[in-house]
Design a protein around this motif. Sequence first.
Motif, PDB file in Angstrom:
ATOM      1  N   THR A 140      -8.141   0.431   2.060  1.00  0.00           N
ATOM      2  CA  THR A 140      -9.016  -0.574   1.430  1.00  0.00           C
ATOM      3  C   THR A 140     -10.437  -0.044   1.253  1.00  0.00           C
ATOM      4  O   THR A 140     -11.360  -0.798   0.964  1.00  0.00           O
ATOM      5  N   GLU A 191       6.885  -1.766   7.920  1.00  0.00           N
ATOM      6  CA  GLU A 191       5.859  -2.770   7.621  1.00  0.00           C
ATOM      7  C   GLU A 191       6.047  -3.303   6.201  1.00  0.00           C
ATOM      8  O   GLU A 191       6.233  -2.519   5.265  1.00  0.00           O
ATOM      9  N   PRO A 192       5.978  -4.629   6.027  1.00  0.00           N
ATOM     10  CA  PRO A 192       6.225  -5.214   4.697  1.00  0.00           C
ATOM     11  C   PRO A 192       5.181  -4.845   3.642  1.00  0.00           C
ATOM     12  O   PRO A 192       5.473  -4.875   2.447  1.00  0.00           O
ATOM     13  N   ASP A 193       3.961  -4.470   4.104  1.00  0.00           N
ATOM     14  CA  ASP A 193       2.896  -4.179   3.137  1.00  0.00           C
ATOM     15  C   ASP A 193       2.643  -2.685   2.950  1.00  0.00           C
ATOM     16  O   ASP A 193       1.726  -2.293   2.232  1.00  0.00           O
ATOM     17  N   LEU A 194       3.471  -1.834   3.593  1.00  0.00           N
ATOM     18  CA  LEU A 194       3.296  -0.384   3.490  1.00  0.00           C
ATOM     19  C   LEU A 194       4.586   0.270   3.038  1.00  0.00           C
ATOM     20  O   LEU A 194       5.674  -0.158   3.416  1.00  0.00           O
ATOM     21  N   GLU A 195       4.456   1.341   2.251  1.00  0.00           N
ATOM     22  CA  GLU A 195       5.637   2.064   1.797  1.00  0.00           C
ATOM     23  C   GLU A 195       5.310   3.549   1.630  1.00  0.00           C
ATOM     24  O   GLU A 195       4.326   3.907   0.979  1.00  0.00           O
ATOM     25  N   ASN A 198       7.431   2.446   7.018  1.00  0.00           N
ATOM     26  CA  ASN A 198       8.276   1.666   6.111  1.00  0.00           C
ATOM     27  C   ASN A 198       8.773   0.362   6.727  1.00  0.00           C
ATOM     28  O   ASN A 198       9.259  -0.518   6.008  1.00  0.00           O
ATOM     29  N   MET A 242       0.853  -1.186   0.000  1.00  0.00           N
ATOM     30  CA  MET A 242       0.000   0.000   0.000  1.00  0.00           C
ATOM     31  C   MET A 242       0.890   1.237   0.000  1.00  0.00           C
ATOM     32  O   MET A 242       1.794   1.370   0.821  1.00  0.00           O
ATOM     33  N   ARG A 243       0.645   2.130  -0.924  1.00  0.00           N
ATOM     34  CA  ARG A 243       1.482   3.315  -1.113  1.00  0.00           C
ATOM     35  C   ARG A 243       0.951   4.475  -0.259  1.00  0.00           C
ATOM     36  O   ARG A 243      -0.233   4.788  -0.311  1.00  0.00           O
ATOM     37  N   ARG A 269      -4.170   1.049   6.841  1.00  0.00           N
ATOM     38  CA  ARG A 269      -4.587  -0.123   6.065  1.00  0.00           C
ATOM     39  C   ARG A 269      -6.096  -0.096   5.800  1.00  0.00           C
ATOM     40  O   ARG A 269      -6.553  -0.421   4.708  1.00  0.00           O
ATOM     41  N   ASP A 273      -1.941   5.497  -2.352  1.00  0.00           N
ATOM     42  CA  ASP A 273      -3.267   4.965  -2.037  1.00  0.00           C
ATOM     43  C   ASP A 273      -3.873   5.735  -0.870  1.00  0.00           C
ATOM     44  O   ASP A 273      -5.083   5.938  -0.799  1.00  0.00           O
TER      45      ASP A 273
END
Length: 210
Positions: free
Chosen positions: A119, A23-27, A21, A1-2, A115, A48
């Motif tokens: 979504t 977190e593996p799913d956030l950047e 950063n 997720m950007r 997150r 996002d």
Amino acid sequence: MRVFLLDDHEIVRHGLIAVINAEPDLEVVGEAGTVAETLKVVGECNPDVAVLDVRLGDGSGVEVCRDIRSTYPDVSCLILTSFEDDQALVEASLAGAAGYVLKQVKGSELLSSIRLVGTGRILLDRATVRLALRRLRESGESVVGELPTQERRVFELIGDGLSNREIAEEMFLAEKTVKNYVTSILRKLGMQRRTEAAAFAARLEERRGK
């Protein structure tokens, strides 16, 4: 997720970037410290989620939220603030923000909020916003009731749509004096713009007429 991050305190901003950063799913794909540079950066990094500090040196995160939602409607906005503020909460909702988070929350709660809004979830509960709006209205009515006679009359004339010059003519005052009254009224009501006071005065008058 950007993620895009707007905060005018560099140390705070870098700290938040490190947390996100990790977190593996956030950047964090973009950052800014001023309102002026935000839209350009958001357009370039295509996030996002935009995490926006509510109080900035050159403006408000709520105004930025409104601009982002208007220009980039697919970007979800999360308002970040240092303290609870009914006015900011209501304005954030009206600006199209998906969430409103206090900076004091645990990092895990902020990450969870990012997150969720990313979504498509809306974290601003309508009942909470309505309650904040009611508290603001009751507080504002109390303040209006305590205004000195001259300021109270100026407030009423603002609600009638009169300009400072017209109010000055109506009340036989100098235009500068009216301007000072308006500044004082806005400060006491916790408002920044004359249009806010005009709308509030009109609503009070409407309720009294019913």
